[in-house]
Design a protein around this motif. Structure first.
Motif, PDB file in Angstrom:
ATOM      1  N   PRO A 143      41.334  18.929  52.965  1.00  0.00           N
ATOM      2  CA  PRO A 143      40.547  20.169  52.843  1.00  0.00           C
ATOM      3  C   PRO A 143      41.033  21.044  51.689  1.00  0.00           C
ATOM      4  CG  PRO A 143      41.164  19.776  55.121  1.00  0.00           C
ATOM      5  CD  PRO A 143      41.938  18.787  54.294  1.00  0.00           C
ATOM      6  N   VAL A 144      40.079  21.664  50.997  1.00  0.00           N
ATOM      7  CA  VAL A 144      40.379  22.498  49.834  1.00  0.00           C
ATOM      8  C   VAL A 144      39.654  23.829  49.971  1.00  0.00           C
ATOM      9  CG1 VAL A 144      40.168  22.724  47.322  1.00  0.00           C
ATOM     10  CG2 VAL A 144      40.692  20.488  48.336  1.00  0.00           C
ATOM     11  N   VAL A 145      40.344  24.913  49.625  1.00  0.00           N
ATOM     12  CA  VAL A 145      39.730  26.234  49.528  1.00  0.00           C
ATOM     13  C   VAL A 145      40.022  26.790  48.135  1.00  0.00           C
ATOM     14  CG1 VAL A 145      39.725  28.614  50.369  1.00  0.00           C
ATOM     15  CG2 VAL A 145      39.892  26.722  51.996  1.00  0.00           C
ATOM     16  N   GLY A 299      44.346  36.253  50.334  1.00  0.00           N
ATOM     17  CA  GLY A 299      45.173  35.104  50.680  1.00  0.00           C
ATOM     18  C   GLY A 299      45.067  34.743  52.149  1.00  0.00           C
ATOM     19  N   ALA A 300      45.048  35.753  53.003  1.00  0.00           N
ATOM     20  CA  ALA A 300      44.942  35.505  54.441  1.00  0.00           C
ATOM     21  C   ALA A 300      43.608  34.865  54.797  1.00  0.00           C
ATOM     22  CB  ALA A 300      45.136  36.813  55.211  1.00  0.00           C
ATOM     23  N   ILE A 301      42.532  35.348  54.188  1.00  0.00           N
ATOM     24  CA  ILE A 301      41.204  34.766  54.432  1.00  0.00           C
ATOM     25  C   ILE A 301      41.166  33.320  53.948  1.00  0.00           C
ATOM     26  CG2 ILE A 301      38.768  34.857  53.759  1.00  0.00           C
ATOM     27  CD1 ILE A 301      39.481  36.932  55.808  1.00  0.00           C
ATOM     28  N   ALA A 302      41.759  33.063  52.780  1.00  0.00           N
ATOM     29  CA  ALA A 302      41.787  31.697  52.246  1.00  0.00           C
ATOM     30  C   ALA A 302      42.468  30.751  53.230  1.00  0.00           C
ATOM     31  CB  ALA A 302      42.498  31.677  50.899  1.00  0.00           C
ATOM     32  N   PHE A 303      43.594  31.188  53.809  1.00  0.00           N
ATOM     33  CA  PHE A 303      44.261  30.299  54.767  1.00  0.00           C
ATOM     34  C   PHE A 303      43.440  30.132  56.036  1.00  0.00           C
ATOM     35  CE2 PHE A 303      46.859  29.340  58.429  1.00  0.00           C
ATOM     36  CZ  PHE A 303      47.376  28.110  58.023  1.00  0.00           C
ATOM     37  N   GLN A 304      42.788  31.185  56.493  1.00  0.00           N
ATOM     38  CA  GLN A 304      41.948  31.065  57.689  1.00  0.00           C
ATOM     39  C   GLN A 304      40.861  30.018  57.489  1.00  0.00           C
ATOM     40  OE1 GLN A 304      40.437  34.916  58.851  1.00  0.00           O
ATOM     41  NE2 GLN A 304      42.475  35.824  58.887  1.00  0.00           N
ATOM     42  N   TYR A 305      40.247  30.055  56.312  1.00  0.00           N
ATOM     43  CA  TYR A 305      39.223  29.053  56.002  1.00  0.00           C
ATOM     44  C   TYR A 305      39.833  27.650  55.986  1.00  0.00           C
ATOM     45  CZ  TYR A 305      35.314  32.168  54.736  1.00  0.00           C
ATOM     46  OH  TYR A 305      34.268  33.050  54.771  1.00  0.00           O
ATOM     47  N   MET A 310      41.108  22.225  58.400  1.00  0.00           N
ATOM     48  CA  MET A 310      42.129  21.252  58.821  1.00  0.00           C
ATOM     49  C   MET A 310      41.967  20.893  60.288  1.00  0.00           C
ATOM     50  SD  MET A 310      45.592  22.307  56.716  1.00  0.00           S
ATOM     51  CE  MET A 310      45.700  23.988  57.370  1.00  0.00           C
ATOM     52  N   GLU A 311      41.492  21.857  61.071  1.00  0.00           N
ATOM     53  CA  GLU A 311      41.284  21.609  62.497  1.00  0.00           C
ATOM     54  C   GLU A 311      39.899  21.050  62.785  1.00  0.00           C
ATOM     55  OE1 GLU A 311      42.068  25.302  64.409  1.00  0.00           O
ATOM     56  OE2 GLU A 311      44.255  25.148  64.153  1.00  0.00           O
ATOM     57  N   LYS A 312      39.111  20.890  61.700  1.00  0.00           N
ATOM     58  CA  LYS A 312      37.763  20.325  61.808  1.00  0.00           C
ATOM     59  C   LYS A 312      36.874  21.144  62.749  1.00  0.00           C
ATOM     60  CE  LYS A 312      39.114  15.597  60.722  1.00  0.00           C
ATOM     61  NZ  LYS A 312      40.503  15.913  60.367  1.00  0.00           N
ATOM     62  N   GLU A 315      31.205  24.989  60.937  1.00  0.00           N
ATOM     63  CA  GLU A 315      30.091  24.299  60.300  1.00  0.00           C
ATOM     64  C   GLU A 315      30.587  23.444  59.140  1.00  0.00           C
ATOM     65  OE1 GLU A 315      30.531  28.257  58.193  1.00  0.00           O
ATOM     66  OE2 GLU A 315      30.824  27.395  60.180  1.00  0.00           O
ATOM     67  N   SER A 316      29.766  22.440  58.793  1.00  0.00           N
ATOM     68  CA  SER A 316      30.145  21.549  57.702  1.00  0.00           C
ATOM     69  C   SER A 316      29.771  22.123  56.345  1.00  0.00           C
ATOM     70  CB  SER A 316      29.465  20.181  57.882  1.00  0.00           C
ATOM     71  OG  SER A 316      28.052  20.329  57.915  1.00  0.00           O
ATOM     72  N   ALA A 317      28.791  23.019  56.313  1.00  0.00           N
ATOM     73  CA  ALA A 317      28.373  23.593  55.035  1.00  0.00           C
ATOM     74  C   ALA A 317      29.487  24.453  54.448  1.00  0.00           C
ATOM     75  CB  ALA A 317      27.115  24.430  55.227  1.00  0.00           C
ATOM     76  N   LYS A 318      29.571  24.484  53.125  1.00  0.00           N
ATOM     77  CA  LYS A 318      30.613  25.285  52.484  1.00  0.00           C
ATOM     78  C   LYS A 318      30.338  26.765  52.704  1.00  0.00           C
ATOM     79  CE  LYS A 318      28.611  25.670  47.834  1.00  0.00           C
ATOM     80  NZ  LYS A 318      28.847  25.430  46.390  1.00  0.00           N
ATOM     81  N   ARG A 319      31.422  27.544  52.744  1.00  0.00           N
ATOM     82  CA  ARG A 319      31.318  28.978  52.984  1.00  0.00           C
ATOM     83  C   ARG A 319      31.854  29.733  51.770  1.00  0.00           C
ATOM     84  NH1 ARG A 319      34.973  28.641  58.193  1.00  0.00           N
ATOM     85  NH2 ARG A 319      35.943  27.201  56.717  1.00  0.00           N
ATOM     86  N   GLU A 320      31.344  30.938  51.576  1.00  0.00           N
ATOM     87  CA  GLU A 320      31.802  31.786  50.477  1.00  0.00           C
ATOM     88  C   GLU A 320      32.072  33.193  51.011  1.00  0.00           C
ATOM     89  OE1 GLU A 320      30.388  31.775  46.122  1.00  0.00           O
ATOM     90  OE2 GLU A 320      29.261  33.407  47.044  1.00  0.00           O
ATOM     91  N   TYR A 321      33.260  33.677  50.730  1.00  0.00           N
ATOM     92  CA  TYR A 321      33.652  35.028  51.139  1.00  0.00           C
ATOM     93  C   TYR A 321      33.854  35.856  49.879  1.00  0.00           C
ATOM     94  CZ  TYR A 321      36.424  38.811  53.214  1.00  0.00           C
ATOM     95  OH  TYR A 321      36.894  40.038  53.613  1.00  0.00           O
ATOM     96  N   ILE A 322      33.176  36.998  49.794  1.00  0.00           N
ATOM     97  CA  ILE A 322      33.314  37.871  48.628  1.00  0.00           C
ATOM     98  C   ILE A 322      33.869  39.215  49.089  1.00  0.00           C
ATOM     99  CG2 ILE A 322      32.157  39.010  46.708  1.00  0.00           C
ATOM    100  CD1 ILE A 322      30.117  36.774  46.686  1.00  0.00           C
TER     101      ILE A 322
END
Length: 337
Positions: A143-145, A299-305, A310-312, A315-322
């Protein structure tokens, strides 16, 4: 001394990609039984990190994540890393942090090393948003963020800032204060932050009926040296700007150093606003107006994503947080009347 085998050595011996080796090492599945047997045989023959492989195959995780940023010394990225680190450790994961110095080749080497280490996930601010250098890594299904800069050709979760919004607010504020000849020291236009902040600058000028003056559009590289040099260039022009908007914190530091050397006084001779807060902003005279971001929160949001992937879960669709930035108004942007 015998040279230690690498994941690339195993891949060559088994006649597969390094990403396929990583999938076997990390028990991620999706590899044909005959191919997996060939890889395991190559691993045994090359004595490739046997203990780490054994642990990974039993646990199916290493409890480590990779974090790649362009410049770990930049306060923005150090704060993002701090946010990742706090959230990751709380969840039982440990980050391996590496800085690329915007070097694409180095980034590729780091990615290969992370494959060898069997990381469970990756958080990255890439040196090249449109490059194909991630192709091999992406085949591993780790998984990549993406943070601050999107990976445009991959369906990965992305955590960004409101770059255009922040620049628009800062430049609009300068205009409201009475400045009209506003220069920009913009970042690289092949990066999302550089391009979007420039678009915000242009939008603010156009919204107020002010034409963009090419002589006031200065190209920087997000490093102090370019901020310094571009202020020198602006000062040498026959028609000088009455305000400067700097597109990142490091260029702001360089710009301010040049202004002091030139005795081009902020708040008296020229207005100033920058993108991203810097530690000395409130201690300077005058204090600097900046576009501020909650960097640790990013940084915290990135790890949450990433943890979610990682825990699968989800949703499968990619998400974007601004993340919307905020304008912190101080004396540097106020025109003395």
């Amino acid at each position: 001394m015998k040279k230690k085998a690498t994941i690339l050595d195993v891949a060559r011996k088994a006649n597969v990609s390094s990403a396929t080796v990583s999938r076997v090492v990390n028990a991620q599945g999706g590899v044909k039984p005959e191919t997996e047997a060939r890889i395991i045989k190559a691993i045994e023959e090359l004595s490739y990190v046997r203990n780490a492989i054994a642990r990974s195959m039993v646990r199916k995780e290493t409890k480590t994540i990779g974090v790649i940023v362009p410049d770990i010394t930049n306060p923005f990225f150090s704060q993002v890393i701090s946010g990742v680190e706090e959230a990751a450790i709380q969840a039982g994961f440990f980050p391996i942090v590496t800085s690329t110095r915007e070097d694409l080749l180095l980034e590729q080497q780091i990615l290969t090393h992370y494959l060898e280490r069997g990381i469970d996930g990756l958080i990255i601010t890439t040196a090249q948003e449109n490059g194909t250098h991630l192709n091999e890594f992406m085949k591993s299904s780790i998984p990549v963020v993406a943070v601050d800069r999107p990976l445009k050709q991959y369906d990965v979760d992305t955590v960004l800032s409101g770059n255009r919004e922040g620049a628009f607010e800062a430049v609009s504020h300068l205009i409201e204060e009475g400045f009209k000849d506003i220069a920009i020291i913009r970042g690289p236009q092949n990066t999302t932050p550089g391009l979007e902040r420039y678009k915000g600058y242009v939008k603010a000028l156009e919204a107020n009926g002010i034409p963009v003056q090419p002589d006031f559009v200065c190209d920087g590289d997000f490093m102090q040296g370019s901020g310094y040099e571009q202020v020198k260039n602006l000062y040498s022009q026959k028609r000088k700007p009455d305000a400067v908007f700097s597109s990142n914190n490091f260029m702001s530091l360089g710009a301010i150093r040049a202004m002091r050397e030139l005795d081009w006084k902020i708040g008296r001779d020229i207005g100033f606003a920058g993108f991203d807060d810097i530690e000395v902003a409130t201690f300077m005279e005058p204090a600097l107006t900046v576009v501020s971001r909650r960097m640790k929160h990013l940084g915290a949001i990135a790890f949450q994503y990433l943890e979610n992937r990682m825990e699968k879960k989800g949703e499968s669709a990619k998400r974007e947080y601004i993340l919307s930035p905020s304008l912190v108004i101080r004396d540097s942007s106020k025109r003395l009347r």
